[in-house]
Motif scaffolding. Sequence first.
Motif, PDB file in Angstrom:
ATOM      1  N   ILE A 118       0.696  -1.291  -0.185  1.00  0.00           N
ATOM      2  CA  ILE A 118       0.067   0.097  -0.007  1.00  0.00           C
ATOM      3  C   ILE A 118       0.820   1.259   0.150  1.00  0.00           C
ATOM      4  N   VAL A 119       0.837   2.126  -1.172  1.00  0.00           N
ATOM      5  CA  VAL A 119       1.422   3.297  -1.265  1.00  0.00           C
ATOM      6  C   VAL A 119       0.558   4.462  -1.013  1.00  0.00           C
ATOM      7  N   PRO A 120       0.578   5.339  -0.315  1.00  0.00           N
ATOM      8  CA  PRO A 120      -0.074   6.685  -0.120  1.00  0.00           C
ATOM      9  C   PRO A 120       0.250   7.561  -1.380  1.00  0.00           C
ATOM     10  N   VAL A 121      -0.799   7.966  -1.927  1.00  0.00           N
ATOM     11  CA  VAL A 121      -0.640   8.972  -3.098  1.00  0.00           C
ATOM     12  C   VAL A 121      -0.746  10.354  -2.423  1.00  0.00           C
ATOM     13  N   ARG A 122       0.496  11.285  -2.385  1.00  0.00           N
ATOM     14  CA  ARG A 122       0.604  12.598  -1.739  1.00  0.00           C
ATOM     15  C   ARG A 122       1.686  13.097  -2.734  1.00  0.00           C
ATOM     16  N   LYS A 123       1.769  14.635  -2.087  1.00  0.00           N
ATOM     17  CA  LYS A 123       2.731  15.221  -2.622  1.00  0.00           C
ATOM     18  C   LYS A 123       4.013  15.051  -1.887  1.00  0.00           C
ATOM     19  N   ALA A 124       5.081  15.478  -2.475  1.00  0.00           N
ATOM     20  CA  ALA A 124       6.541  15.108  -1.744  1.00  0.00           C
ATOM     21  C   ALA A 124       6.679  15.981  -0.520  1.00  0.00           C
ATOM     22  N   GLY A 125       7.149  14.997   0.419  1.00  0.00           N
ATOM     23  CA  GLY A 125       7.501  15.741   1.684  1.00  0.00           C
ATOM     24  C   GLY A 125       6.278  15.994   2.489  1.00  0.00           C
ATOM     25  N   GLN A 126       4.751  15.395   1.916  1.00  0.00           N
ATOM     26  CA  GLN A 126       3.560  15.480   2.690  1.00  0.00           C
ATOM     27  C   GLN A 126       3.580  14.451   3.657  1.00  0.00           C
ATOM     28  N   GLN A 127       3.381  14.526   4.917  1.00  0.00           N
ATOM     29  CA  GLN A 127       2.769  13.686   5.876  1.00  0.00           C
ATOM     30  C   GLN A 127       1.407  13.537   6.067  1.00  0.00           C
ATOM     31  N   ARG A 128       1.052  12.135   6.339  1.00  0.00           N
ATOM     32  CA  ARG A 128      -0.251  11.976   6.655  1.00  0.00           C
ATOM     33  C   ARG A 128      -0.505  12.060   8.204  1.00  0.00           C
ATOM     34  N   CYS A 129      -1.304  13.186   8.844  1.00  0.00           N
ATOM     35  CA  CYS A 129      -1.306  13.183  10.055  1.00  0.00           C
ATOM     36  C   CYS A 129      -2.834  14.051  10.199  1.00  0.00           C
ATOM     37  N   PHE A 130      -3.010  13.983  11.655  1.00  0.00           N
ATOM     38  CA  PHE A 130      -4.056  14.597  11.997  1.00  0.00           C
ATOM     39  C   PHE A 130      -3.942  14.944  13.621  1.00  0.00           C
ATOM     40  N   THR A 131      -4.658  15.954  14.139  1.00  0.00           N
ATOM     41  CA  THR A 131      -4.400  16.364  15.377  1.00  0.00           C
ATOM     42  C   THR A 131      -5.581  15.735  16.268  1.00  0.00           C
ATOM     43  N   PHE A 132      -4.799  15.061  17.480  1.00  0.00           N
ATOM     44  CA  PHE A 132      -5.875  14.287  18.135  1.00  0.00           C
ATOM     45  C   PHE A 132      -6.678  15.249  19.106  1.00  0.00           C
ATOM     46  N   ARG A 133      -8.222  14.696  18.907  1.00  0.00           N
ATOM     47  CA  ARG A 133      -9.124  15.719  19.876  1.00  0.00           C
ATOM     48  C   ARG A 133      -9.824  14.468  20.634  1.00  0.00           C
ATOM     49  N   SER A 134      -9.643  14.636  21.901  1.00  0.00           N
ATOM     50  CA  SER A 134     -10.505  13.686  22.691  1.00  0.00           C
ATOM     51  C   SER A 134     -11.800  13.729  22.792  1.00  0.00           C
ATOM     52  N   PHE A 135     -12.675  12.725  22.864  1.00  0.00           N
ATOM     53  CA  PHE A 135     -14.161  12.865  22.878  1.00  0.00           C
ATOM     54  C   PHE A 135     -14.616  13.333  21.380  1.00  0.00           C
ATOM     55  N   LYS A 136     -13.980  13.066  20.525  1.00  0.00           N
ATOM     56  CA  LYS A 136     -14.321  13.456  19.182  1.00  0.00           C
ATOM     57  C   LYS A 136     -13.987  12.393  18.328  1.00  0.00           C
ATOM     58  N   GLU A 137     -14.648  12.509  16.908  1.00  0.00           N
ATOM     59  CA  GLU A 137     -14.329  11.337  16.200  1.00  0.00           C
ATOM     60  C   GLU A 137     -12.882  12.016  15.389  1.00  0.00           C
ATOM     61  N   ASN A 138     -12.113  11.392  15.443  1.00  0.00           N
ATOM     62  CA  ASN A 138     -10.594  12.055  14.546  1.00  0.00           C
ATOM     63  C   ASN A 138     -10.414  11.220  13.414  1.00  0.00           C
ATOM     64  N   ARG A 139     -10.571  11.640  12.092  1.00  0.00           N
ATOM     65  CA  ARG A 139     -10.702  10.674  11.155  1.00  0.00           C
ATOM     66  C   ARG A 139      -9.631  11.415   9.883  1.00  0.00           C
ATOM     67  N   LEU A 140      -9.052  10.372   9.098  1.00  0.00           N
ATOM     68  CA  LEU A 140      -8.019  10.955   8.194  1.00  0.00           C
ATOM     69  C   LEU A 140      -8.419  10.033   7.006  1.00  0.00           C
ATOM     70  N   PRO A 141      -8.765  10.569   5.741  1.00  0.00           N
ATOM     71  CA  PRO A 141      -8.659   9.926   4.734  1.00  0.00           C
ATOM     72  C   PRO A 141      -7.446   9.802   3.877  1.00  0.00           C
ATOM     73  N   ILE A 142      -7.092   8.726   3.160  1.00  0.00           N
ATOM     74  CA  ILE A 142      -5.977   8.561   2.435  1.00  0.00           C
ATOM     75  C   ILE A 142      -6.144   7.976   1.373  1.00  0.00           C
ATOM     76  N   THR A 143      -5.603   8.415   0.119  1.00  0.00           N
ATOM     77  CA  THR A 143      -5.750   7.888  -1.163  1.00  0.00           C
ATOM     78  C   THR A 143      -4.306   7.009  -1.377  1.00  0.00           C
ATOM     79  N   VAL A 144      -4.816   5.666  -1.790  1.00  0.00           N
ATOM     80  CA  VAL A 144      -3.682   4.909  -1.887  1.00  0.00           C
ATOM     81  C   VAL A 144      -3.368   3.993  -3.386  1.00  0.00           C
ATOM     82  N   LYS A 145      -2.372   3.550  -3.774  1.00  0.00           N
ATOM     83  CA  LYS A 145      -2.208   2.680  -4.798  1.00  0.00           C
ATOM     84  C   LYS A 145      -1.689   1.488  -4.205  1.00  0.00           C
ATOM     85  N   VAL A 146      -2.312   0.391  -4.676  1.00  0.00           N
ATOM     86  CA  VAL A 146      -1.856  -1.029  -4.393  1.00  0.00           C
ATOM     87  C   VAL A 146      -1.113  -1.531  -5.410  1.00  0.00           C
ATOM     88  N   SER A 147       0.317  -1.737  -5.044  1.00  0.00           N
ATOM     89  CA  SER A 147       1.419  -2.163  -6.167  1.00  0.00           C
ATOM     90  C   SER A 147       1.487  -3.626  -6.193  1.00  0.00           C
TER      91      SER A 147
END
Length: 102
Positions: A73-102
Amino acid sequence: PPRFWLADCPRTAEAVNFATQLYNELMAVPYMAKFVVFAKMHDGRDGRLRCYCMSDDKVLEGMPLYVECSGNIVPVRKAGQQRCFTFRSFKENRLPITVKVS
């Protein structure tokens, strides 16, 4: 009681800093979190992952959580971009990631 960890540190000059960082992270108050990942393929080798993190604890409040993909599984992203989100307690923390399967 004392606890010991075996850590592989290829650069011995950095061993003390590495051990201190490891100790500080392991001494954090434990917390309970649930991680759920949904996957959906769009066509052939393109897909989308939706990562969710849910907790009722404030230990990690405001801290960034990073996602790392490995294997075929390889994430599709711009060079140097990291996939992250800021954690918030008592909330739904979500992160969509576009990927390619090699």
